[in-house]
Design a protein around this motif. Structure first.
Motif, PDB file in Angstrom:
ATOM      1  N   VAL A 294      25.761  37.054  35.308  1.00 17.11           N
ATOM      2  CA  VAL A 294      26.242  36.383  36.506  1.00 17.11           C
ATOM      3  C   VAL A 294      25.378  36.803  37.696  1.00 17.11           C
ATOM      4  O   VAL A 294      25.137  37.997  37.892  1.00 17.11           O
ATOM      5  CB  VAL A 294      27.720  36.741  36.777  1.00 17.11           C
ATOM      6  CG1 VAL A 294      28.223  36.006  38.019  1.00 17.11           C
ATOM      7  CG2 VAL A 294      28.579  36.418  35.566  1.00 17.11           C
TER       8      VAL A 294
ATOM      9  N   LEU B 165      33.224  38.869  45.052  1.00 18.18           N
ATOM     10  CA  LEU B 165      32.790  38.932  43.662  1.00 18.18           C
ATOM     11  C   LEU B 165      33.040  37.608  42.961  1.00 18.18           C
ATOM     12  O   LEU B 165      34.084  36.977  43.142  1.00 18.18           O
ATOM     13  CB  LEU B 165      33.552  40.041  42.919  1.00 18.18           C
ATOM     14  CG  LEU B 165      33.322  41.468  43.404  1.00 18.18           C
ATOM     15  CD1 LEU B 165      34.341  42.408  42.782  1.00 18.18           C
ATOM     16  CD2 LEU B 165      31.916  41.918  43.077  1.00 18.18           C
TER      17      LEU B 165
ATOM     18  N   GLN C 133      36.288  38.240  31.595  1.00 18.31           N
ATOM     19  CA  GLN C 133      35.568  37.767  32.768  1.00 18.31           C
ATOM     20  C   GLN C 133      34.436  38.745  33.067  1.00 18.31           C
ATOM     21  O   GLN C 133      34.654  39.948  33.145  1.00 18.31           O
ATOM     22  CB  GLN C 133      36.514  37.647  33.964  1.00 18.31           C
ATOM     23  CG  GLN C 133      37.555  36.547  33.765  1.00 18.31           C
ATOM     24  CD  GLN C 133      38.402  36.314  34.985  1.00 18.31           C
ATOM     25  OE1 GLN C 133      38.082  36.712  36.097  1.00 18.31           O
ATOM     26  NE2 GLN C 133      39.524  35.631  34.779  1.00 18.31           N
ATOM     27  N   TYR C 134      33.253  38.196  33.262  1.00 20.84           N
ATOM     28  CA  TYR C 134      32.068  39.000  33.566  1.00 20.84           C
ATOM     29  C   TYR C 134      31.721  38.806  35.036  1.00 20.84           C
ATOM     30  O   TYR C 134      31.659  37.674  35.519  1.00 20.84           O
ATOM     31  CB  TYR C 134      30.898  38.585  32.676  1.00 20.84           C
ATOM     32  CG  TYR C 134      31.107  38.928  31.225  1.00 20.84           C
ATOM     33  CD1 TYR C 134      31.765  38.049  30.367  1.00 20.84           C
ATOM     34  CD2 TYR C 134      30.678  40.151  30.721  1.00 20.84           C
ATOM     35  CE1 TYR C 134      31.986  38.382  29.050  1.00 20.84           C
ATOM     36  CE2 TYR C 134      30.888  40.482  29.389  1.00 20.84           C
ATOM     37  CZ  TYR C 134      31.544  39.590  28.561  1.00 20.84           C
ATOM     38  OH  TYR C 134      31.764  39.922  27.246  1.00 20.84           O
ATOM     39  N   PHE C 135      31.458  39.924  35.687  1.00 19.12           N
ATOM     40  CA  PHE C 135      31.276  39.891  37.132  1.00 19.12           C
ATOM     41  C   PHE C 135      29.817  39.921  37.552  1.00 19.12           C
ATOM     42  O   PHE C 135      28.969  40.519  36.882  1.00 19.12           O
ATOM     43  CB  PHE C 135      31.992  41.078  37.779  1.00 19.12           C
ATOM     44  CG  PHE C 135      33.485  40.912  37.849  1.00 19.12           C
ATOM     45  CD1 PHE C 135      34.274  41.205  36.759  1.00 19.12           C
ATOM     46  CD2 PHE C 135      34.088  40.431  39.008  1.00 19.12           C
ATOM     47  CE1 PHE C 135      35.656  41.029  36.809  1.00 19.12           C
ATOM     48  CE2 PHE C 135      35.464  40.256  39.069  1.00 19.12           C
ATOM     49  CZ  PHE C 135      36.240  40.553  37.962  1.00 19.12           C
ATOM     50  N   GLY C 136      29.554  39.306  38.688  1.00 12.38           N
ATOM     51  CA  GLY C 136      28.265  39.414  39.334  1.00 12.38           C
ATOM     52  C   GLY C 136      28.213  40.638  40.229  1.00 12.38           C
ATOM     53  O   GLY C 136      29.210  41.349  40.378  1.00 12.38           O
ATOM     54  N   PRO C 137      27.054  40.895  40.867  1.00 11.99           N
ATOM     55  CA  PRO C 137      26.897  42.081  41.706  1.00 11.99           C
ATOM     56  C   PRO C 137      27.598  41.970  43.049  1.00 11.99           C
ATOM     57  O   PRO C 137      27.769  42.972  43.736  1.00 11.99           O
ATOM     58  CB  PRO C 137      25.385  42.175  41.893  1.00 11.99           C
ATOM     59  CG  PRO C 137      24.911  40.768  41.723  1.00 11.99           C
ATOM     60  CD  PRO C 137      25.817  40.137  40.724  1.00 11.99           C
TER      61      PRO C 137
ATOM     62  N   TYR D 123      37.881  48.245  34.055  1.00 12.74           N
ATOM     63  CA  TYR D 123      36.556  47.923  34.571  1.00 12.74           C
ATOM     64  C   TYR D 123      36.021  49.137  35.323  1.00 12.74           C
ATOM     65  O   TYR D 123      36.766  49.875  35.957  1.00 12.74           O
ATOM     66  CB  TYR D 123      36.608  46.731  35.544  1.00 12.74           C
ATOM     67  CG  TYR D 123      36.664  45.373  34.888  1.00 12.74           C
ATOM     68  CD1 TYR D 123      37.887  44.785  34.587  1.00 12.74           C
ATOM     69  CD2 TYR D 123      35.505  44.659  34.601  1.00 12.74           C
ATOM     70  CE1 TYR D 123      37.955  43.516  34.006  1.00 12.74           C
ATOM     71  CE2 TYR D 123      35.556  43.391  34.018  1.00 12.74           C
ATOM     72  CZ  TYR D 123      36.781  42.836  33.728  1.00 12.74           C
ATOM     73  OH  TYR D 123      36.841  41.586  33.159  1.00 12.74           O
TER      74      TYR D 123
ATOM     75  N   ARG E 141      27.870  48.862  42.682  1.00  9.87           N
ATOM     76  CA  ARG E 141      28.938  47.889  42.846  1.00  9.87           C
ATOM     77  C   ARG E 141      29.115  46.831  41.778  1.00  9.87           C
ATOM     78  O   ARG E 141      30.047  46.069  41.834  1.00  9.87           O
ATOM     79  CB  ARG E 141      28.872  47.243  44.229  1.00  9.87           C
ATOM     80  CG  ARG E 141      27.864  46.101  44.350  1.00  9.87           C
ATOM     81  CD  ARG E 141      27.882  45.504  45.720  1.00  9.87           C
ATOM     82  NE  ARG E 141      26.923  44.431  45.843  1.00  9.87           N
ATOM     83  CZ  ARG E 141      26.083  44.324  46.855  1.00  9.87           C
ATOM     84  NH1 ARG E 141      26.095  45.205  47.830  1.00  9.87           N
ATOM     85  NH2 ARG E 141      25.237  43.322  46.907  1.00  9.87           N
ATOM     86  N   GLN E 142      28.239  46.709  40.775  1.00 11.61           N
ATOM     87  CA  GLN E 142      28.447  45.723  39.719  1.00 11.61           C
ATOM     88  C   GLN E 142      29.639  46.134  38.861  1.00 11.61           C
ATOM     89  O   GLN E 142      29.678  47.230  38.307  1.00 11.61           O
ATOM     90  CB  GLN E 142      27.204  45.615  38.833  1.00 11.61           C
ATOM     91  CG  GLN E 142      27.328  44.606  37.711  1.00 11.61           C
ATOM     92  CD  GLN E 142      26.496  43.367  37.928  1.00 11.61           C
ATOM     93  OE1 GLN E 142      25.450  43.428  38.563  1.00 11.61           O
ATOM     94  NE2 GLN E 142      26.940  42.240  37.416  1.00 11.61           N
ATOM     95  N   MET E 143      30.631  45.271  38.753  1.00 12.99           N
ATOM     96  CA  MET E 143      31.836  45.522  37.973  1.00 12.99           C
ATOM     97  C   MET E 143      31.505  45.303  36.493  1.00 12.99           C
ATOM     98  O   MET E 143      31.053  44.232  36.094  1.00 12.99           O
ATOM     99  CB  MET E 143      32.928  44.544  38.410  1.00 12.99           C
ATOM    100  CG  MET E 143      34.305  44.866  37.895  1.00 12.99           C
ATOM    101  SD  MET E 143      35.156  46.095  38.884  1.00 12.99           S
ATOM    102  CE  MET E 143      35.592  45.114  40.306  1.00 12.99           C
TER     103      MET E 143
END
Lengths: 114, 117
Positions: free
Chosen positions: A4, A90, A103-107, B37, B43-45
């Protein structure tokens, strides 16, 4: 395999202005969710997009709006910025056909409102 | 509405030791998903581990394992052989199942973990 991505990484705006944040989902994903993370807090759900429509919405005012494009990328728009909108925004992507997929998160995008 | 509570704002542990982070949640759902998480200073989760409520077996991912107590609505994370790279904010999150698509994540306020050399 691209993860992402979000742009920009940082943004400074003044009260009353409008801002647009962008997100490209992980390759193969079709659903995008947006979260606001205030300093020292956990992320709060803003809304989710699938098939270019808003599927769910959290407890955020109408100043927060979004869009999803045919390529599944998404934008978050915030109008009439307030000081309290300063936060890390986010984006997370997932795949609807695997309904409980992670769910995959962006920075994130760090927004500062002065 | 679901709520997630992390009662430890900050914790510290010595390198190579074991630490347990606590999480409790409130829901009337019978089926749901729980996540831990990790958010490093960059800060990247990042997903650490995931647990389906219908599975009695506790999830494990390498040095990370959970203690899932459904009746008590408790979901703790155990980190074994702690490493300096484990220093981060850790968030517990809840997701209820959906008929047609991904649901929203409900997060706790997080626990700041520091691993000391």
């Amino acid at each position: 395999d691209a993860g992402v991505t979000q742009s920009p990484t940082h943004l400074i705006k003044t009260r009353g202005q409008q801002v647009t944040l962008r997100c490209s989902p992980k390759s193969g994903h079709d659903t995008v969710s947006w979260y606001q993370q205030a300093l020292g807090q956990g992320p709060q759900f803003i809304f989710q997009y699938y098939e270019e429509e808003e599927r769910q919405r959290g407890n955020f005012p109408d100043r927060f709006s979004g869009h999803q494009f045919p390529n599944y990328s998404s934008e978050l728009n915030v109008n009439a910025l307030l000081l309290g909108d300063s936060a890390l925004y986010l984006c997370a992507s997932s795949l609807v056909h695997r309904a409980q997929e992670t769910q995959y998160f962006g920075p994130g995008t760090r927004l500062l409102v002065l | 509405a679901q709520t997630v509570t992390q009662s430890q704002p900050e914790m510290s542990v010595q390198e190579a030791e074991t630490v347990t982070l606590s999480c409790t949640y409130d829901t009337s759902e019978n089926n749901y998903y729980l996540f831990w998480y990790k958010q490093p200073p960059s800060r990247q989760m990042i997903l650490v581990i995931r647990q389906e409520a219908y599975k009695q077996q506790n999830a494990t991912e390498n040095r990370f394992s959970v203690n899932f107590q459904k009746a008590a609505k408790s979901f703790s994370l155990k980190i074994s052989d702690s490493q300096l790279g484990d220093t981060a904010m850790y968030f517990c999150a809840f997701m209820k199942p959906s008929q047609g698509g991904s649901e929203k994540l409900v997060f706790g306020k997080g626990t700041k973990l520091t691993v000391n050399p």
